[in-house]
Scaffold this motif. Sequence first.
Motif, mmCIF file in Angstrom:
data_model
loop_
_atom_site.group_PDB
_atom_site.id
_atom_site.type_symbol
_atom_site.label_atom_id
_atom_site.label_comp_id
_atom_site.label_asym_id
_atom_site.label_seq_id
_atom_site.Cartn_x
_atom_site.Cartn_y
_atom_site.Cartn_z
ATOM 1 N N ALA A 164 0.835 -1.200 0.000
ATOM 2 C CA ALA A 164 0.000 0.000 0.000
ATOM 3 C C ALA A 164 0.872 1.253 0.000
ATOM 4 N N GLY A 165 1.979 1.210 0.681
ATOM 5 C CA GLY A 165 2.841 2.392 0.731
ATOM 6 C C GLY A 165 3.767 2.493 -0.469
ATOM 7 N N ASN A 166 4.213 1.425 -1.085
ATOM 8 C CA ASN A 166 5.206 1.440 -2.154
ATOM 9 C C ASN A 166 4.602 1.247 -3.544
ATOM 10 N N LEU A 167 3.454 0.835 -3.620
ATOM 11 C CA LEU A 167 2.888 0.480 -4.904
ATOM 12 C C LEU A 167 2.024 1.632 -5.440
ATOM 13 N N ASN A 168 2.421 2.155 -6.539
ATOM 14 C CA ASN A 168 1.613 3.191 -7.182
ATOM 15 C C ASN A 168 0.909 2.568 -8.372
ATOM 16 N N GLU A 169 0.295 3.396 -9.193
ATOM 17 C CA GLU A 169 -0.515 2.907 -10.295
ATOM 18 C C GLU A 169 0.356 2.216 -11.338
ATOM 19 N N SER A 170 1.461 2.751 -11.728
ATOM 20 C CA SER A 170 2.314 2.161 -12.763
ATOM 21 C C SER A 170 2.963 0.883 -12.253
ATOM 22 N N ALA A 171 3.341 0.819 -10.971
ATOM 23 C CA ALA A 171 3.952 -0.393 -10.411
ATOM 24 C C ALA A 171 2.902 -1.493 -10.347
ATOM 25 N N GLN A 172 1.679 -1.153 -10.043
ATOM 26 C CA GLN A 172 0.615 -2.154 -9.993
ATOM 27 C C GLN A 172 0.396 -2.724 -11.391
ATOM 28 N N GLN A 173 0.449 -1.868 -12.433
ATOM 29 C CA GLN A 173 0.224 -2.322 -13.792
ATOM 30 C C GLN A 173 1.343 -3.268 -14.205
ATOM 31 N N ARG A 174 2.562 -2.991 -13.884
ATOM 32 C CA ARG A 174 3.691 -3.844 -14.251
ATOM 33 C C ARG A 174 3.577 -5.174 -13.533
ATOM 34 N N LEU A 175 3.173 -5.183 -12.295
ATOM 35 C CA LEU A 175 3.023 -6.408 -11.508
ATOM 36 C C LEU A 175 1.939 -7.281 -12.117
ATOM 37 N N ILE A 176 0.888 -6.664 -12.555
ATOM 38 C CA ILE A 176 -0.216 -7.424 -13.153
ATOM 39 C C ILE A 176 0.241 -8.009 -14.484
ATOM 40 N N ASP A 177 0.947 -7.226 -15.268
ATOM 41 C CA ASP A 177 1.406 -7.713 -16.568
ATOM 42 C C ASP A 177 2.407 -8.859 -16.379
#
Length: 186
Positions: A164-177
């Motif tokens: 929640a503290g380290n994950l932003n929108e672009s990091a979440q997208q990369r993790l999902i991909d």
Amino acid sequence: MGFFVLLAVEAGAISSELAEATGEGGFGLNFNLLETNLINLAIVIGLLVYLGRKFLGGILADRTSTIEAAIRAAEERRKDAAAALAEEQQKLAQAQAEAERIRASAEEAAKAAREAILAQAERDVQRVRETAVQDINTEQERAILELRRRVAALALQRVESQLAGNLNESAQQRLIDRSIATLGGR
């Protein structure tokens, strides 16, 4: 009966002579055979022996036969008692042998019972040990599972808080991909 009358007459004559002798002033010896009644005494003693022999002989013969019969009866009782004693001694020996056999049998039974009890106690102890080991293993597994569950819950909480503290929108997208590519790449 006449014999006893004669004896009584002689005794009376002797006692009267004694009374006369003491009455004259003393006691003395009279050596005149006719006056001292020695002949009469010899006749009385002879008659006593002659007549008394048959009478006393019959009494003695009866007494002898009675004594002999009593001795024979006592000897028979002794033989019977000896036979009874031998029989009772044999019974005693048999009873003692039976008692010894019973005692030996009881000792064997007691030894077998003791061994059976010890074996059963050993089996019971082994069963209790196995049950205790199983209980300990079950509790250990339960504790381990509980610890794993708690560790997993804590790890998830920590990851969620870090994400929640380290994950932003672009990091979440990369993790999902990346996750999709990993799943698709299989």
